[in-house]
Design a protein around this motif. Structure first.
Motif, PDB file in Angstrom:
ATOM      1  N   CYS A  20       6.515 -23.161  -0.039  1.00  0.00           N
ATOM      2  CA  CYS A  20       6.821 -24.194  -1.029  1.00  0.00           C
ATOM      3  C   CYS A  20       7.938 -23.728  -1.967  1.00  0.00           C
ATOM      4  CB  CYS A  20       5.562 -24.533  -1.829  1.00  0.00           C
ATOM      5  SG  CYS A  20       5.884 -25.624  -3.220  1.00  0.00           S
ATOM      6  N   PHE A  22       8.921 -24.996  -4.706  1.00  0.00           N
ATOM      7  CA  PHE A  22       8.577 -25.081  -6.130  1.00  0.00           C
ATOM      8  C   PHE A  22       7.601 -23.979  -6.560  1.00  0.00           C
ATOM      9  CE2 PHE A  22      10.664 -29.210  -5.935  1.00  0.00           C
ATOM     10  CZ  PHE A  22      11.436 -29.124  -7.092  1.00  0.00           C
ATOM     11  N   CYS A  23       6.779 -23.489  -5.630  1.00  0.00           N
ATOM     12  CA  CYS A  23       5.984 -22.275  -5.920  1.00  0.00           C
ATOM     13  C   CYS A  23       6.936 -21.109  -6.165  1.00  0.00           C
ATOM     14  CB  CYS A  23       5.091 -21.911  -4.734  1.00  0.00           C
ATOM     15  SG  CYS A  23       3.595 -22.879  -4.573  1.00  0.00           S
ATOM     16  N   CYS A 168       3.787 -27.067  -1.056  1.00  0.00           N
ATOM     17  CA  CYS A 168       2.325 -26.944  -1.119  1.00  0.00           C
ATOM     18  C   CYS A 168       1.795 -28.312  -1.571  1.00  0.00           C
ATOM     19  CB  CYS A 168       1.912 -25.842  -2.093  1.00  0.00           C
ATOM     20  SG  CYS A 168       2.147 -26.259  -3.830  1.00  0.00           S
ATOM     21  N   GLY A 242      -1.076 -23.971  -4.037  1.00  0.00           N
ATOM     22  CA  GLY A 242       0.093 -23.384  -4.713  1.00  0.00           C
ATOM     23  C   GLY A 242      -0.175 -21.962  -5.163  1.00  0.00           C
TER      24      GLY A 242
HETATM   25 ZN   LIG Z   1       3.992 -25.081  -4.482  1.00  0.00          ZN
END
Ligand SMILES: [Zn+2]
Ligand SMILES: [Zn+2]
Length: 254
Positions: A20, A22-23, A168, A242
């Motif tokens: 992911c 953004f993770c 995620c 996440g």
């Molecule tokens: Zn994420």
């Protein structure tokens, strides 16, 4: 253009081969926030920063991360004035707190009177702010804006999304919730056409990776190839909620 500042790190996150992006961004921002709070720049020695940390405090998650970071004196200095401020406020709250006389009629009413509720409100307010969370969130929101800016304005960015492993579930929910307000209807439809198949395919891949991890424990598969399952457990946990379950604690280089 403000988005320019965030474009390169965001594209890097999509190219990082992470479960992911953004993770990935969130993790980098958390490390930056810990470096800023406790690292070599010694921001805790500056009075305006201390005023903020005294006022906002920290959440449980970040106290743990701060402890693990390893700057005991820095942590102690931050805590010293924060606790002092908390104690001043606590004293006022305790003075105001007055249990209501218990009559039969009062018992039928709400369990707490107004004055004792003020204490609960104060406690809830103390629980709701964290200097590190706040530091992360401010920049994180700029990355979300940049995601939609690039989605609307740079066709190459769509290719980066298509070649990524998707998000995620936590960040997929967050980004998709925002899509409705950030994109027009046509762009929103395009978002679903680009992102939904990637999510579906990558969730299916994750299911296979976990399934093969379980099968690998069968003695008949002892010599079989691990395929992509060696780290499937932590990736599966990340895909669902996440974060990085297997990651070692982040420490400052002191
Ligand atoms: Zn994420
Ligand atoms: Zn926090």
């Amino acid at each position: 253009m403000k988005e320019k500042l965030y474009t390169i790190p965001l594209i890097e996150a999509f190219q990082a081969d992470d479960e992911c992006p953004f993770c990935y961004i969130e993790n980098k921002l958390e490390q930056d926030a810990l470096d800023f709070t406790l690292g070599a720049c010694s921001s805790y020695m500056e009075s305006d920063i201390r005023e903020q940390t005294d006022h906002m405090g920290f959440c449980r998650h970040h106290f743990k991360k701060m402890y693990q970071y390893g700057n005991s004196l820095g942590n102690a200095l931050i805590l010293k004035t924060h606790i002092k401020k908390i104690n001043q406020e606590l004293e006022k709250q305790l003075e105001k707190y007055a249990p209501e006389k218990q009559t039969f009629l009062n018992k039928l009413k709400k369990p707490n009177n107004l004055k004792s509720n003020q204490l609960a409100e104060w406690m809830a307010q103390k629980e709701s702010t964290c200097f590190v969370c706040d530091y992360i969130q401010n920049t994180y929101n700029r990355y979300l804006d940049t995601f939609f800016y690039l989605f609307m304005n740079q066709p190459e960015f769509i290719e980066h999304i298509k070649h990524s492993k998707g998000f995620c579930l936590h960040h997929f929910g967050e980004v998709t919730n925002l899509a409705a307000s950030k994109l027009n209807q046509q762009q929103h439809i395009q978002y679903t056409q680009v992102v939904f198949p990637i999510m579906k395919n990558n969730m299916a891949r994750m299911e296979q990776d976990i399934s093969w991890l379980v099968d690998k424990y069968d003695y008949r598969n002892a010599d079989a190839d691990w395929k992509n399952s060696r780290d499937a457990l932590q990736r599966g946990m990340q895909k669902l909620k996440g974060g990085y379950p297997a990651e070692k604690s982040y420490q400052g280089n002191r």
